[in-house]
Design an enzyme around this catalytic site. Structure first.
Site, mmCIF file in Angstrom:
data_model
loop_
_atom_site.group_PDB
_atom_site.id
_atom_site.type_symbol
_atom_site.label_atom_id
_atom_site.label_comp_id
_atom_site.label_asym_id
_atom_site.label_seq_id
_atom_site.Cartn_x
_atom_site.Cartn_y
_atom_site.Cartn_z
ATOM 1 N N THR A 79 1.007 -1.329 -0.452
ATOM 2 C CA THR A 79 0.222 -0.355 0.128
ATOM 3 C C THR A 79 0.882 0.799 -0.034
ATOM 4 O OG1 THR A 79 -2.193 0.807 1.241
ATOM 5 C CG2 THR A 79 -0.162 -0.104 2.973
ATOM 6 N N GLU A 80 0.824 2.174 -0.860
ATOM 7 C CA GLU A 80 1.636 3.140 -0.627
ATOM 8 C C GLU A 80 1.974 4.310 -0.279
ATOM 9 O OE1 GLU A 80 -1.035 2.198 -2.781
ATOM 10 O OE2 GLU A 80 -2.066 4.565 -3.535
ATOM 11 N N ASN A 81 0.621 4.139 0.822
ATOM 12 C CA ASN A 81 0.656 5.168 2.265
ATOM 13 C C ASN A 81 1.293 4.576 2.904
ATOM 14 O OD1 ASN A 81 -1.636 3.696 1.985
ATOM 15 N ND2 ASN A 81 -1.731 4.000 4.231
ATOM 16 N N GLY A 82 2.494 3.123 2.863
ATOM 17 C CA GLY A 82 3.234 2.928 3.327
ATOM 18 C C GLY A 82 3.623 1.630 4.120
ATOM 19 N N SER B 194 8.593 4.058 0.330
ATOM 20 C CA SER B 194 7.499 3.386 0.108
ATOM 21 C C SER B 194 7.277 3.369 -1.820
ATOM 22 C CB SER B 194 5.254 4.221 0.318
ATOM 23 O OG SER B 194 4.397 3.211 -0.486
#
Lengths: 223, 222
Positions: free
Chosen positions: A51-54, A94
């Protein structure tokens, strides 16, 4: 679960897309239809959800009665959970991971996609102004980009075009297109019709596609 | 003795004025410095230049600054999670510049790391490339994206010691770690303020040397 041959529409698209996943892949699934792929993972295939938020190792929303961790969310900002072995990191790490080609597969939706592998999925001038979020980075960076989309829009117009008209998300990055009618693969020669859904003919696909398609002698089945 | 940087919310707001630029981290409303944002609202500052990933959700976090019309311009990657922001942008009441999320992160990193910009393949062939230099390196095209810095950064920490050494938690870390490097004045709100020495040096994610003030965050367990 329904028998694969009974699957239709988005379920069929998700079922087939999930069959591109290899065991152990790190996959990033766009908001909406792409997350449905997890409902149809083939037996023996385990993927790590980026997930790109980390985080890598997202495990879906908390189940009923499970405590909600206010510090764990998915790419839509909804509460999520972490599986054993998951890791968390900052946005710089990320997007370095994403842009650096370490995500095995990025799955996204489309407003339009074309025969040169161009994708438009973030902006309809005068209509939507939500912003691209992480989509441009994901499409430009992932090892393999799969677009899952309904073959035509709600008015019945083809979404798979010779050339995208909407502002692009990325140019020349799409590898595979999965719709409820067929699977298309982008090659150096052009878009190849690889598979058909049960009961769908080449003629039906051609009539609903604006892009030029290469029709091989042998075409597989999506199921 | 290490300097004690813990101050009240009112004191922490001393460097916040009309028209300044502010880096505000967070992803939707996770990891957003909500206590410090309420401090800005209470002080009445307006015409702010905000750099953030998005605008939280309606009525929370950065969404409060949107609701109260305190923002002159916002640079971000996505506003879709806040219906009020979308409405204001569509009506022309709020000016926005969209930047791809990874590019936003790298531009702020460049700003904090003394770099003159970054070269990224992201955005080539899209509207984002318009007006930007394209530089070819070993046969591949990259966009030159310029660094971003701000007057102030607002940071949300899980734990901070009194010197401002910071630990973030889970996906609430997101943009906090990078944004803390790229402002002239860095204010941290922490859910837990601990004594100097309580944090293991290896677990610290943002060095206290980058931080100017520490404020007790309202507990956001709601």
């Amino acid at each position: 679960m329904a028998q694969p041959t009974e699957l239709k529409g988005r379920d069929l698209i998700a079922y087939r897309t999930a069959r591109f996943f290899n065991d152990g892949d790190v996959v990033n699934l766009g908001i909406g239809m792409p997350t449905k792929c997890l409902d149809y993972l083939p037996e023996g295939i385990d993927v790590w959800v980026d997930t790109e938020n980390g985080a890598i190792g997202l495990a879906g929303p908390p189940k009923a009665g499970e405590p909600v961790d206010k510090d764990v969310c998915d790419a839509a900002g909804n509460p999520s959970t972490l599986r054993v072995g998951a890791c968390c990191f900052d946005s710089f790490t990320s997007f370095g991971y994403i842009r650096g080609g370490h995500v095995d597969i990025s799955v996204l939706g489309a407003y339009e996609v074309d025969q040169e592998g161009n994708l438009a999925n973030w902006m309809v001038p005068g209509k939507t102004a939500a912003g691209m979020g992480g989509a441009m980075d994901l499409v430009a960076g992932a090892k393999k980009v799969i677009v899952m989309t309904e073959h035509c829009d709600k008015q019945g117009n083809p979404k798979i075009l010779k050339k995208c008209k909407l502002p692009l998300t990325a140019a020349g990055e799409v590898d595979i297109i999965v719709t409820e009618l067929c699977v298309l693969e982008r090659t150096e020669e052009g878009l190849v019709l690889k598979e058909l859904a049960p009961g769908v003919t080449v003629e039906e696909v051609l009539s609903k596609t604006d892009a030029e398609l290469i029709i091989p002698e042998e075409i597989g089945s999506m199921i | 003795m290490p300097k004690d940087k813990v101050v009240s919310l009112e004191v922490a707001m001393e460097k916040i004025h009309d028209g300044i630029s502010i880096l505000i981290p967070g992803f939707v409303n996770v990891g957003v410095p909500e206590t410090l944002i309420k401090g800005i609202i209470a002080k009445g500052c307006k015409d702010l230049e905000i750099i953030s990933n998005n605008t939280s959700v309606k009525g929370r976090g950065i969404g409060l600054l949107v609701h109260e019309n305190r923002i002159k311009h916002i640079t971000c990657s996505h506003i879709g999670s806040n219906t009020e922001t979308v409405e204001k942008v569509v009506k022309g009441e709020l000016s926005v510049t969209f930047v791809p999320q990874g590019t936003l992160c790298e531009r702020v990193r460049a700003g904090g790391a003394g770099l003159g910009g970054i070269l990224t393949p992201v955005g080539i062939g899209t509207p984002i490339a318009e007006g930007k230099p394209v530089i070819e390196v070993d046969g591949k095209q990259y966009l030159l994206e310029k660094p971003i810095r701000a007057d102030v950064a607002l940071i949300h920490a899980w734990k901070a010691d009194r010197m401002g050494n910071v630990v973030y938690r889970r996906t609430a870390r997101n943009f906090n770690q990078v944004f803390a490097t790229a402002a002239d004045w860095v204010i941290v709100e922490a859910e837990h303020i601990v004594e100097v020495g309580e944090l293991d040096p290896d677990e610290i994610m943002t060095p206290g040397a980058l931080v100017d003030a520490v404020v007790q965050a309202e507990r956001s367990d709601d």
